[in-house]
Enzyme design. Structure first.
Site, PDB file in Angstrom:
ATOM      1  N   GLY A  51      -3.242  -0.755  -7.349  1.00  0.00           N
ATOM      2  CA  GLY A  51      -3.145  -0.420  -6.610  1.00  0.00           C
ATOM      3  C   GLY A  51      -3.838   0.846  -6.679  1.00  0.00           C
ATOM      4  O   GLY A  51      -3.649   2.224  -6.455  1.00  0.00           O
ATOM      5  N   GLY A 106      -6.971   1.846  -4.996  1.00  0.00           N
ATOM      6  CA  GLY A 106      -8.020   1.981  -4.365  1.00  0.00           C
ATOM      7  C   GLY A 106      -7.394   2.825  -3.705  1.00  0.00           C
ATOM      8  O   GLY A 106      -7.730   3.543  -2.582  1.00  0.00           O
ATOM      9  N   ASP A 108      -4.284  -9.837  -5.377  1.00  0.00           N
ATOM     10  CA  ASP A 108      -2.768 -10.342  -4.639  1.00  0.00           C
ATOM     11  C   ASP A 108      -2.215 -10.430  -5.915  1.00  0.00           C
ATOM     12  O   ASP A 108      -1.151 -11.534  -6.962  1.00  0.00           O
ATOM     13  CB  ASP A 108      -2.665 -11.671  -3.926  1.00  0.00           C
ATOM     14  N   SER A 154      10.702   5.022  -7.731  1.00  0.00           N
ATOM     15  CA  SER A 154      10.648   5.891  -6.352  1.00  0.00           C
ATOM     16  C   SER A 154      12.265   6.231  -6.676  1.00  0.00           C
ATOM     17  O   SER A 154      12.964   5.866  -7.309  1.00  0.00           O
ATOM     18  CB  SER A 154      10.575   4.850  -5.877  1.00  0.00           C
ATOM     19  N   TYR A 211      14.020  -1.856  -0.295  1.00  0.00           N
ATOM     20  CA  TYR A 211      12.576  -1.337  -1.461  1.00  0.00           C
ATOM     21  C   TYR A 211      13.754  -0.505  -2.656  1.00  0.00           C
ATOM     22  O   TYR A 211      13.612  -0.564  -3.624  1.00  0.00           O
ATOM     23  CB  TYR A 211      12.263  -0.532  -0.771  1.00  0.00           C
ATOM     24  N   LYS A 234      13.017  -0.825  -6.685  1.00  0.00           N
ATOM     25  CA  LYS A 234      12.318  -0.339  -7.287  1.00  0.00           C
ATOM     26  C   LYS A 234      13.664  -0.185  -8.367  1.00  0.00           C
ATOM     27  O   LYS A 234      12.892  -0.197 -10.216  1.00  0.00           O
ATOM     28  CB  LYS A 234      12.402   1.110  -6.385  1.00  0.00           C
TER      29      LYS A 234
HETATM   30  N1  LIG Z   1       4.325   7.446  -0.804  1.00  0.00           N
HETATM   31  C1  LIG Z   1       5.245   8.021  -1.403  1.00  0.00           C
HETATM   32  O1  LIG Z   1       6.083   8.539  -0.809  1.00  0.00           O
HETATM   33  C2  LIG Z   1       6.078   7.347  -2.229  1.00  0.00           C
HETATM   34  C3  LIG Z   1       7.589   7.454  -3.154  1.00  0.00           C
HETATM   35  C4  LIG Z   1       7.657   6.693  -3.633  1.00  0.00           C
HETATM   36  C5  LIG Z   1       7.080   5.990  -4.684  1.00  0.00           C
HETATM   37  N2  LIG Z   1       6.182   5.338  -4.094  1.00  0.00           N
HETATM   38  C6  LIG Z   1       5.152   3.675  -4.958  1.00  0.00           C
HETATM   39  O2  LIG Z   1       3.826   4.711  -5.440  1.00  0.00           O
HETATM   40  C7  LIG Z   1       3.304   3.665  -5.449  1.00  0.00           C
HETATM   41  C8  LIG Z   1       1.992   4.193  -4.968  1.00  0.00           C
HETATM   42  O3  LIG Z   1       2.164   3.449  -3.309  1.00  0.00           O
HETATM   43  P1  LIG Z   1       1.573   5.416  -2.229  1.00  0.00           P
HETATM   44  O4  LIG Z   1       2.339   6.181  -1.900  1.00  0.00           O
HETATM   45  O5  LIG Z   1       0.048   5.768  -3.577  1.00  0.00           O
HETATM   46  O6  LIG Z   1       0.706   4.090  -1.236  1.00  0.00           O
HETATM   47  P2  LIG Z   1      -0.862   3.349  -0.950  1.00  0.00           P
HETATM   48  O7  LIG Z   1      -1.459   3.787  -0.720  1.00  0.00           O
HETATM   49  O8  LIG Z   1       0.430   1.688  -0.354  1.00  0.00           O
HETATM   50  O9  LIG Z   1      -0.816   2.771  -2.149  1.00  0.00           O
HETATM   51  C9  LIG Z   1      -0.006   1.354  -2.953  1.00  0.00           C
HETATM   52  C10 LIG Z   1      -1.643   0.409  -3.185  1.00  0.00           C
HETATM   53  O10 LIG Z   1      -0.813  -0.662  -3.614  1.00  0.00           O
HETATM   54  C11 LIG Z   1      -1.747  -1.785  -3.627  1.00  0.00           C
HETATM   55  N3  LIG Z   1      -1.185  -3.447  -3.436  1.00  0.00           N
HETATM   56  C12 LIG Z   1       0.612  -3.548  -2.530  1.00  0.00           C
HETATM   57  N4  LIG Z   1       0.401  -4.671  -2.993  1.00  0.00           N
HETATM   58  C13 LIG Z   1       0.024  -5.107  -3.791  1.00  0.00           C
HETATM   59  C14 LIG Z   1      -0.284  -6.134  -4.204  1.00  0.00           C
HETATM   60  N5  LIG Z   1       0.486  -7.465  -4.151  1.00  0.00           N
HETATM   61  N6  LIG Z   1      -1.406  -7.111  -5.287  1.00  0.00           N
HETATM   62  C15 LIG Z   1      -2.445  -5.875  -5.103  1.00  0.00           C
HETATM   63  N7  LIG Z   1      -1.984  -4.614  -4.833  1.00  0.00           N
HETATM   64  C16 LIG Z   1      -1.162  -4.348  -4.563  1.00  0.00           C
HETATM   65  C17 LIG Z   1      -2.381  -1.250  -2.191  1.00  0.00           C
HETATM   66  O11 LIG Z   1      -3.980  -1.982  -1.976  1.00  0.00           O
HETATM   67  P3  LIG Z   1      -3.211  -3.357  -1.216  1.00  0.00           P
HETATM   68  O12 LIG Z   1      -3.665  -3.504   0.517  1.00  0.00           O
HETATM   69  O13 LIG Z   1      -5.734  -3.425  -0.803  1.00  0.00           O
HETATM   70  O14 LIG Z   1      -2.987  -4.013  -1.901  1.00  0.00           O
HETATM   71  C18 LIG Z   1      -2.495  -0.112  -2.290  1.00  0.00           C
HETATM   72  O15 LIG Z   1      -3.636   0.730  -3.038  1.00  0.00           O
HETATM   73  C19 LIG Z   1       3.937   2.859  -4.001  1.00  0.00           C
HETATM   74  O16 LIG Z   1       4.576   1.868  -5.945  1.00  0.00           O
HETATM   75  C20 LIG Z   1       5.196   2.591  -3.905  1.00  0.00           C
HETATM   76  O17 LIG Z   1       6.138   2.568  -3.990  1.00  0.00           O
HETATM   77  C21 LIG Z   1       5.051   5.718  -2.935  1.00  0.00           C
END
Ligand SMILES: NC(=O)c1ccc[n+]([C@@H]2O[C@H](COP(=O)([O-])OP(=O)(O)OC[C@H]3O[C@@H](n4cnc5c(N)ncnc54)[C@H](OP(=O)(O)O)[C@@H]3O)[C@@H](O)[C@H]2O)c1
Length: 239
Positions: free
Chosen positions: A9, A11, A56, A133, A143, A147
């Site tokens: 993830g 990117g 993926d 999370s 979700y 986690k």
């Molecule tokens: N933002 C928050 O408030 C928050 C809070 C608690 C935990 N988190 C956790 O933090 C992590 C990062 O989230 P983020 O907030 O940075 O959101 P994000 O910008 O949506 O990042 C998620 C990343 O995971 C990649 N991804 C998702 N499914 C995938 C798959 N099957 N294979 C390969 N890559 C995959 C996505 O890229 P593609 O779509 O290109 O695959 C994306 O780059 C996640 O695990 C999320 O659950 C976030």
């Protein structure tokens, strides 16, 4: 010598900030995600130390195909890829789709890659950091449950890797703005509401989480394993 780091993830959002942190430290970083163009742009932004690999991670065939392109020695694996299913829908079929989907996106992505590369983790100094999370503790349906499953798995993983001098830890963020996670659901009033639930009066930024991941990946953190580091501005304690 720089370390070989894999950030899933990487990117967007938190993963992008994590990848930047390692690249800035002189490490060689592979970023993995499904969208080729998003990864390409991220790698271009972060510079020549960062290599994009589309995959993926919930697809076992795709993960098998990825392995040959990954470094033979992996010093740090950051399992950050994940997302939350927001699709509406009632009835048992929608329910099953939501629970299966969240499990695949958040658990299988981490478990599949880690198990596939575990023999490449550097003996004596390897690090696995997995992003869960606050939802794992405070609950958010499928979700949060997915986690929470990562927490149990990480305990098992830490016990398995420990004798080889490899640590496995969790970073559990609260609300983090500036990522794709919430889509357009994190509007101004929601941000204010969520900031008010913390003890520091603000929501998190991707760099807040990247700092925690970077520390747990450092040589100095070698005696920390099986832990869950909460990064939520005190939200978990409540007001
Ligand atoms: N933002 C928050 O408030 C928050 C809070 C608690 C935990 N988190 C956790 O933090 C992590 C990062 O989230 P983020 O907030 O940075 O959101 P994000 O910008 O949506 O990042 C998620 C990343 O995971 C990649 N991804 C998702 N499914 C995938 C798959 N099957 N294979 C390969 N890559 C995959 C996505 O890229 P593609 O779509 O290109 O695959 C994306 O780059 C996640 O695990 C999320 O659950 C976030």
């Amino acid at each position: 010598m720089g370390r070989n780091v894999v950030v899933t993830g990487g990117g967007t959002g938190i993963g992008l900030a994590v990848a930047r942190r390692f690249a800035d430290a002189g490490d060689d970083v592979v970023i993995v995600g499904r969208r080729r163009e998003v990864l390409r742009q991220a790698a271009e932004l972060l510079g020549p130390k960062v290599r994009p690999l589309p995959c993926d991670l919930a697809d076992p065939d795709a993960v098998e195909g990825l392995v040959d392109q990954l470094p033979r020695r992996i010093d740090v694996l950051v399992n950050n890829a994940g997302s939350r299913e927001v699709a509406a829908g009632a009835g048992p079929h929608a329910l099953v789709a939501r629970w299966r989907g969240d499990f695949e996106r958040n658990v299988l992505t981490a478990v599949l890659l880690t198990e596939t590369v575990r023999d490449r983790l550097t003996t004596g100094q390897g690090r696995v950091v997995t992003v869960s999370s606050i939802a794992a503790i405070r609950g958010a349906g499928s979700y949060g449950a997915s986690k929470a499953a990562l927490h149990a798995w990480n305990h098992f993983l830490a016990a398995q890797l420990g004798p080889s001098g490899i640590t496995a830890n969790i970073v559990a963020p609260g609300t983090v703005a500036g990522t794709e996670f919430f889509g357009d659901r994190l509007n101004e009033s929601e941000l204010v509401r969520r900031a008010g639930r913390t003890l520091v009066g603000r929501v998190g930024e991707p760099d807040d989480v990247a700092s925690a991941v970077f520390f747990l990946s450092s040589p100095e953190a070698g005696y920390i394993t099986g832990e869950i580091l909460h990064v939520n501005g005190g939200e978990i304690l409540g007001r």
